[in-house]
Design an enzyme around this catalytic site. Structure first.
Site, mmCIF file in Angstrom:
data_model
loop_
_atom_site.group_PDB
_atom_site.id
_atom_site.type_symbol
_atom_site.label_atom_id
_atom_site.label_comp_id
_atom_site.label_asym_id
_atom_site.label_seq_id
_atom_site.Cartn_x
_atom_site.Cartn_y
_atom_site.Cartn_z
ATOM 1 N N GLU A 83 92.409 -38.818 -52.824
ATOM 2 C CA GLU A 83 91.638 -39.655 -51.885
ATOM 3 C C GLU A 83 91.178 -38.726 -50.769
ATOM 4 O O GLU A 83 91.944 -38.401 -49.856
ATOM 5 C CB GLU A 83 92.532 -40.775 -51.331
ATOM 6 C CG GLU A 83 92.989 -41.789 -52.372
ATOM 7 C CD GLU A 83 91.901 -42.805 -52.750
ATOM 8 O OE1 GLU A 83 90.899 -42.911 -52.010
ATOM 9 O OE2 GLU A 83 92.062 -43.470 -53.779
ATOM 10 N N CYS A 128 88.485 -42.122 -42.644
ATOM 11 C CA CYS A 128 87.831 -41.418 -43.769
ATOM 12 C C CYS A 128 86.521 -42.088 -44.168
ATOM 13 O O CYS A 128 85.602 -41.416 -44.614
ATOM 14 C CB CYS A 128 88.768 -41.329 -44.960
ATOM 15 S SG CYS A 128 89.348 -42.939 -45.509
HETATM 16 P P1 NAD Z 1 94.916 -32.549 -44.682
HETATM 17 O O1 NAD Z 1 94.320 -32.314 -46.023
HETATM 18 O O2 NAD Z 1 94.909 -31.453 -43.688
HETATM 19 O O3 NAD Z 1 96.464 -32.987 -44.805
HETATM 20 C C1 NAD Z 1 96.912 -34.045 -45.644
HETATM 21 C C2 NAD Z 1 98.327 -33.768 -46.095
HETATM 22 O O4 NAD Z 1 98.340 -32.550 -46.837
HETATM 23 C C3 NAD Z 1 99.358 -33.602 -44.965
HETATM 24 O O5 NAD Z 1 100.549 -34.271 -45.326
HETATM 25 C C4 NAD Z 1 99.557 -32.108 -44.908
HETATM 26 O O6 NAD Z 1 100.866 -31.749 -44.528
HETATM 27 C C5 NAD Z 1 99.306 -31.656 -46.320
HETATM 28 N N1 NAD Z 1 98.743 -30.302 -46.384
HETATM 29 C C6 NAD Z 1 97.926 -29.715 -45.461
HETATM 30 N N2 NAD Z 1 97.592 -28.461 -45.855
HETATM 31 C C7 NAD Z 1 98.211 -28.264 -47.050
HETATM 32 C C8 NAD Z 1 98.246 -27.164 -47.972
HETATM 33 N N3 NAD Z 1 97.603 -26.028 -47.725
HETATM 34 N N4 NAD Z 1 98.975 -27.314 -49.086
HETATM 35 C C9 NAD Z 1 99.636 -28.464 -49.357
HETATM 36 N N5 NAD Z 1 99.630 -29.525 -48.526
HETATM 37 C C10 NAD Z 1 98.933 -29.430 -47.391
HETATM 38 O O7 NAD Z 1 94.182 -33.854 -44.157
HETATM 39 P P2 NAD Z 1 94.344 -34.555 -42.762
HETATM 40 O O8 NAD Z 1 93.748 -33.678 -41.712
HETATM 41 O O9 NAD Z 1 95.725 -35.054 -42.589
HETATM 42 O O10 NAD Z 1 93.411 -35.847 -42.965
HETATM 43 C C11 NAD Z 1 92.054 -35.834 -42.721
HETATM 44 C C12 NAD Z 1 91.256 -35.782 -43.986
HETATM 45 O O11 NAD Z 1 91.714 -36.763 -44.886
HETATM 46 C C13 NAD Z 1 89.800 -36.105 -43.769
HETATM 47 O O12 NAD Z 1 89.015 -35.256 -44.581
HETATM 48 C C14 NAD Z 1 89.670 -37.534 -44.249
HETATM 49 O O13 NAD Z 1 88.382 -37.920 -44.661
HETATM 50 C C15 NAD Z 1 90.629 -37.545 -45.371
HETATM 51 N N6 NAD Z 1 91.093 -38.898 -45.612
HETATM 52 C C16 NAD Z 1 90.749 -39.519 -46.765
HETATM 53 C C17 NAD Z 1 91.158 -40.827 -46.981
HETATM 54 C C18 NAD Z 1 90.813 -41.581 -48.237
HETATM 55 O O14 NAD Z 1 91.415 -42.629 -48.439
HETATM 56 N N7 NAD Z 1 89.910 -41.110 -49.062
HETATM 57 C C19 NAD Z 1 91.923 -41.469 -46.024
HETATM 58 C C20 NAD Z 1 92.251 -40.789 -44.865
HETATM 59 C C21 NAD Z 1 91.842 -39.495 -44.660
#
Ligand code: NAD
Length: 434
Positions: free
Chosen positions: A210, A244
């Site tokens: 997602e 998002c």
């Molecule tokens: P992110 O990808 O930075 O982090 C999400 C999760 O991944 C966190 O738990 C984090 O600890 C983990 N993570 C971060 N870097 C990682 C890595 N290198 N390896 C493994 N795990 C890692 O995202 P965010 O900043 O928390 O959220 C914002 C993003 O999420 C935006 O792009 C938004 O559009 C998207 N989003 C999508 C939805 C959806 O339902 N489609 C919902 C909410 C947010």
């Protein structure tokens, strides 16, 4: 870096005991989860307020309310979803029976983001439980108060071999991703989605991703501009734009641009008042890194309204920037903040081509009564899901699977789609030798 093999082994053993496959066990677990959420609602609201300054009203609806409603819908339907369904048998196999039996994958890993730190962690968990899986949940390190509440709710009330929250930063995620889970459900950025997909590929683990993207919002010349302004402002500036499916940028027909921008300005004032930087109910930007990234966009185009910010409080006012071009920095990646860039158009085929040649967005919103234009846009632009004459509302319907496509993700959930996501459908043809 911790090793999570032992945790996964415990979950595997518990899964093999067959308890999670019992539909009554799943329903009792969901009921218990719901009661825990309701009993701890204030703690959840306080945590989200501390992490993101999300107002209590917004958090009640978007964090707690949506999850409780998802659990209720699942409880009402789970017995029927979990039934084995007989299907017709081909003539070539006359005399045989055919059926499809949903089964749990096993142990699921759920990785959650920070922007709706409770809802986006617990909603997938509801699907994992409904499907009959065990689950490990890794909430975001950027919202530590909510993660602590989640960990208390789950780890103090469910055995770790069934459901367990692991708090931690990127290294924790990386260590969890090394393990051979049976399903991975990830919500977050497109960049990290690729890392998750790569880790899953090593074990051929199925994934739901997602992700995010730049969701266009189109306002055509015949649109009801009063409604459009209110609904766009609500969708864009809720949670300080950190949603998002928020409208990322506005494409407005040149004949109605000035009127729409004036109405948007009025809608912002009516929702948040005049001095928004001092408004205790306007959300904060999650971190200094994101604040600096967003502040860097404030000189793009020409300022229509907003533009004020407070670095100490991590607040950026709802801001509208006009005269933006497709090549401006703000148009390159998902904004994920309270800044709305505006591009005007006069030719719909031009904007269709522009959107279609970019990565596929998570959402698209179109304001028009013109059904031919609605059809044309739906037929020619691929995106995860969206709304006509509204914003965000498609993601709160139990009957609409929610997810992205291409760069905005793969797979979907909510309502029955969550059960489907966390279930393998086993097809059986049964012959009898009698
Ligand atoms: P992110 O990808 O930075 O982090 C999400 C999760 O991944 C966190 O738990 C984090 O600890 C983990 N993570 C971060 N870097 C990682 C890595 N290198 N390896 C493994 N795990 C890692 O995202 P965010 O900043 O928390 O959220 C914002 C993003 O999420 C935006 O792009 C938004 O559009 C998207 N989003 C999508 C939805 C959806 O339902 N489609 C919902 C909410 C947010």
């Amino acid at each position: 870096m911790e090793n999570y093999q032992e945790l996964l082994n415990k979950q595997r053993t518990f899964f093999r005991s067959g308890r999670t496959k019992d539909v009554q066990f799943r329903m009792k677990s969901l009921q218990m989860l719901k009661e825990l959420i309701q009993a701890n609602e204030q703690a959840i609201l306080d945590a989200v307020k501390a992490d993101l300054n999300k107002s209590e009203m917004e958090a009640k609806r978007a964090e707690v309310g949506l999850v409780v409603s998802e659990i209720n819908f699942t409880l009402d339907n789970l017995e029927s979803w979990a039934e084995t369904k007989e299907v017709p048998t081909a003539e070539s196999h006359a005399g045989a029976k055919s059926f499809i039996q949903p089964e749990a994958y096993g142990s699921a890993l759920v990785i959650a983001p920070w922007n709706y730190p409770f809802q986006l962690a617990v909603s997938p968990l509801v699907g994992a439980i409904a499907g009959g899986n065990t689950a490990v949940l890794k909430p975001s390190e950027l919202t530590p108060k909510t993660s602590a509440v989640l960990s208390g709710l789950i780890n103090d009330h469910f055995p770790e071999e069934y459901l367990h929250v692991v708090e931690g930063e990127v290294e924790t995620s990386t260590a969890l991703l090394k393990e051979d889970f049976d399903y991975i459900f990830f919500t977050g950025s497109t960049g990290v989605g690729k890392i998750v997909a790569e880790a899953a590929a090593k074990h051929l683990t199925p994934v739901t991703l997602e992700l995010g993207g730049k969701s266009p919002t189109i306002v055509h010349e015949d649109a009801n501009l009063d409604e459009a302004a209110l609904r766009i402002a609500r969708g864009k500036f809720a949670n300080a734009g950190q949603t998002c499916v928020a409208p990322d940028y506005l494409l407005v027909h040149s004949n109605v641009k000035d009127t729409l921008l004036a109405k948007l300005k009025a809608a912002i004032t009516s929702m948040y008042g005049d001095n928004i930087v001092e408004n205790p109910n306007f959300g904060h930007i999650v971190s200094a890194r994101h604040f600096n990234r967003l502040a860097g966009f404030l000189d793009n185009g020409t300022l229509v309204t907003g533009g004020q910010s407070n670095r100490d409080q991590l607040i950026i006012e709802p801001t509208i920037l006009d005269a933006i071009s497709w090549d401006d920095p703000i148009m390159q990646d998902e904004i994920f903040g309270p800044i709305l860039p505006v591009i005007e158009y006069s030719d719909t085929s031009d904007i269709i081509n522009r959107i279609a040649e970019r990565p596929k967005p998570l959402a698209l919103y179109l304001f028009t009564e013109n059904e031919a234009l609605q059809d044309e846009i739906l037929a020619n632009i691929s995106f995860g899901g969206g709304a006509i004459n509204d914003t965000l509302s498609h993601m709160t319907s139990h009957y609409l699977p929610f997810g992205g496509v291409g760069a905005s993700g793969m797979g979907a959930y909510h309502g029955k789609a969550s059960f489907d996501t966390f279930s393998h459908y086993k097809s059986i043809l049964k012959r009898s030798n009698k």
